[in-house]
Design an enzyme around this catalytic site. Structure first.
Site, PDB file in Angstrom:
ATOM      1  N   ALA A 165       1.409   7.079 -14.273  1.00 50.39           N
ATOM      2  CA  ALA A 165       2.101   6.090 -14.913  1.00 50.39           C
ATOM      3  C   ALA A 165       2.463   4.747 -13.929  1.00 50.39           C
ATOM      4  O   ALA A 165       2.426   3.813 -14.023  1.00 50.39           O
ATOM      5  CB  ALA A 165       3.504   6.488 -15.618  1.00 50.39           C
ATOM      6  N   SER A 166       2.903   5.160 -12.675  1.00 50.66           N
ATOM      7  CA  SER A 166       3.328   4.224 -11.617  1.00 50.66           C
ATOM      8  C   SER A 166       2.309   3.400 -11.275  1.00 50.66           C
ATOM      9  O   SER A 166       2.267   2.226 -10.888  1.00 50.66           O
ATOM     10  CB  SER A 166       3.725   5.111 -10.299  1.00 50.66           C
ATOM     11  OG  SER A 166       2.900   5.734  -9.715  1.00 50.66           O
ATOM     12  N   TYR A 191       2.819   9.959 -11.466  1.00 55.54           N
ATOM     13  CA  TYR A 191       2.121   9.353 -10.434  1.00 55.54           C
ATOM     14  C   TYR A 191       1.024   8.301 -11.243  1.00 55.54           C
ATOM     15  O   TYR A 191       0.752   6.851 -10.871  1.00 55.54           O
ATOM     16  CB  TYR A 191       1.196  10.269  -9.523  1.00 55.54           C
ATOM     17  CG  TYR A 191       0.109   9.553  -8.743  1.00 55.54           C
ATOM     18  CD1 TYR A 191       0.725   9.074  -7.589  1.00 55.54           C
ATOM     19  CD2 TYR A 191      -1.146   9.416  -9.200  1.00 55.54           C
ATOM     20  CE1 TYR A 191      -0.242   8.560  -6.567  1.00 55.54           C
ATOM     21  CE2 TYR A 191      -1.869   8.957  -8.040  1.00 55.54           C
ATOM     22  CZ  TYR A 191      -1.577   8.340  -6.802  1.00 55.54           C
ATOM     23  OH  TYR A 191      -2.422   7.778  -5.875  1.00 55.54           O
ATOM     24  N   ASN A 197       0.802  -1.242   0.072  1.00 54.37           N
ATOM     25  CA  ASN A 197       0.010   0.053   0.049  1.00 54.37           C
ATOM     26  C   ASN A 197       0.848   1.221   0.099  1.00 54.37           C
ATOM     27  O   ASN A 197       0.397   2.317  -0.048  1.00 54.37           O
ATOM     28  CB  ASN A 197      -0.942   0.142   1.260  1.00 54.37           C
ATOM     29  CG  ASN A 197      -1.848   1.263   1.406  1.00 54.37           C
ATOM     30  OD1 ASN A 197      -2.509   1.492   0.512  1.00 54.37           O
ATOM     31  ND2 ASN A 197      -1.814   1.767   2.532  1.00 54.37           N
TER      32      ASN A 197
END
Length: 278
Positions: A173-174, A171, A99
Site C-alpha cells: 500500500a505504501s 508495504y 529513497n
C-alpha cells in the site's frame, strides 16, 4: 538544468536511504558523482556507513562536494532543513531522490496493528510527500546561473505497488501510494519544469533483501532467485541507480508522472511456475 545535458554542474539532493553498504542509495550516489554532479547530500536515519560512503566518493571524485546528514526522512523539519541548506550553499536544487524505505513485519495483514501499519506508510510514503513538498519550490527558484525553473523528484516505489504478491499489505500500500504521489504531484506542478517520477524495483540485492539472499545461498538455491521474471535473476543496486541517474538527468526531460518498473520483466506478466498450472 540545461536541456540535453547530464547533470553537469548541477546540485543533487540525496535523501534518506543512503546508509546501506549494499544498497540503491549508495549506488546512485556513485552514479551521480561519476556523471558530473557538483554536490551530493547522502542522508539516512542510520549513519553507520555514511562517513565511509563520503570517503569512498571523495576518493574517486574529489571535485564533488559530499554532505552527510543523519535524520528521519519523515521528519518534516529535517527535510526542510536539508533543502534549505542546499539552497543556502548553492542557490539551487536540481534533483531529489527520496529513497527511504522499510519492509515492516512479514506477517498476514490481520496481524498488523494500526501503529505497525502506519509506521510503514510514514517511512515509505510520507517521506516522499515531504521530499516533493520542499524540493519542488526549491527547484522553481531561478537565478543567473539557473534562469529557468526545473528539476527532477524521484521516489522509490516497488513492483509491490503495482501488483500484489510482492510484499506485505502495508508495504504494498505504501509503495502504491508513492506511485500515486508521482502522478498527482506531477500534474499539480504542471508548467513549472519540475518532474516527478517513481522507480519500481523488483527483487534487488540490498541490505533490505539480504536475508532472502543469505537464506537462499545457505540452501544452495541462489540461482532460483528471480526465476519468476523473464530475465531469470535478481537485480543489482547499480541497475536501479542507472535508472535514477537517467530520471534525474535532462535526457529524461519528457518523462513525467510515471512509474518505471525495473524488475527484470516481473511486472509485465502474471508469474507462474512452469508445469504447475493445474
Amino acid at each position: 538544468m540545461t536541456t540535453g545535458r547530464w547533470i553537469r554542474d548541477a546540485k543533487w539532493e540525496k535523501m534518506p536511504g543512503a546508509n546501506s553498504a549494499l544498497g540503491i542509495g549508495r549506488a546512485t550516489a556513485h552514479q551521480f558523482a561519476e556523471n558530473g554532479a557538483k554536490a551530493i547530500y547522502i542522508c539516512d536515519y542510520a549513519n553507520s556507513n555514511l562517513a565511509a560512503h563520503k570517503a569512498e566518493i571523495n576518493a574517486a571524485y574529489p571535485a564533488v562536494d559530499i554532505h552527510v546528514w543523519q535524520f528521519d526522512a519523515a521528519d518534516e523539519a529535517k527535510v526542510k532543513a536539508v533543502v534549505d541548506d542546499a539552497l543556502s550553499r548553492y542557490g539551487r536544487l536540481d534533483v531529489f531522490f527520496a529513497n527511504a524505505g522499510i519492509t515492516g513485519l512479514n506477517v498476514v495483514f490481520t496481524e498488523f496493528n494500526d501503529a505497525d501499519f502506519m509506521e510503514v506508510l510514514r517511512t515509505n510514503t510520507l517521506s516522499v510527500f515531504l521530499a516533493a513538498k520542499y524540493a519542488a519550490p526549491a527547484m522553481m527558484k531561478t537565478s543567473s546561473a539557473k534562469p529557468q525553473s526545473g528539476g527532477s523528484i524521484i521516489g522509490t516505489a516497488s513492483v509491490a505497488g503495482l501488483r500484489s504478491n510482492a510484499g506485505s499489505t502495508p508495504y504494498s500500500a505504501s509503495k502504491a501510494a508513492v506511485v500515486s504521489l508521482a502522478q498527482t504531484i506531477a500534474y499539480q506542478l504542471a508548467g513549472t519544469g519540475v518532474r516527478v517520477n517513481a522507480i519500481c524495483p523488483g527483487l534487488i540485492e540490498t541490505g533490505m533483501t539480504a536475508p532472502v539472499y543469505e537464506a537462499a545461498r545457505a540452501r544452495g538455491n541462489e540461482k532460483k532467485i528471480g526465476q519468476l521474471n523473464p530475465t531469470r535473476r535478481g537485480g543489482q543496486p547499480d541497475e536501479i541507480a542507472r535508472v535514477a541517474l537517467f530520471l534525474g538527468s535532462d535526457e529524461s526531460s519528457y518523462v513525467n508522472g510515471q512509474a518505471w518498473a525495473v524488475c527484470g520483466g516481473l511486472s509485465a506478466g502474471h508469474p507462474f511456475v512452469p508445469g504447475k498450472l493445474g
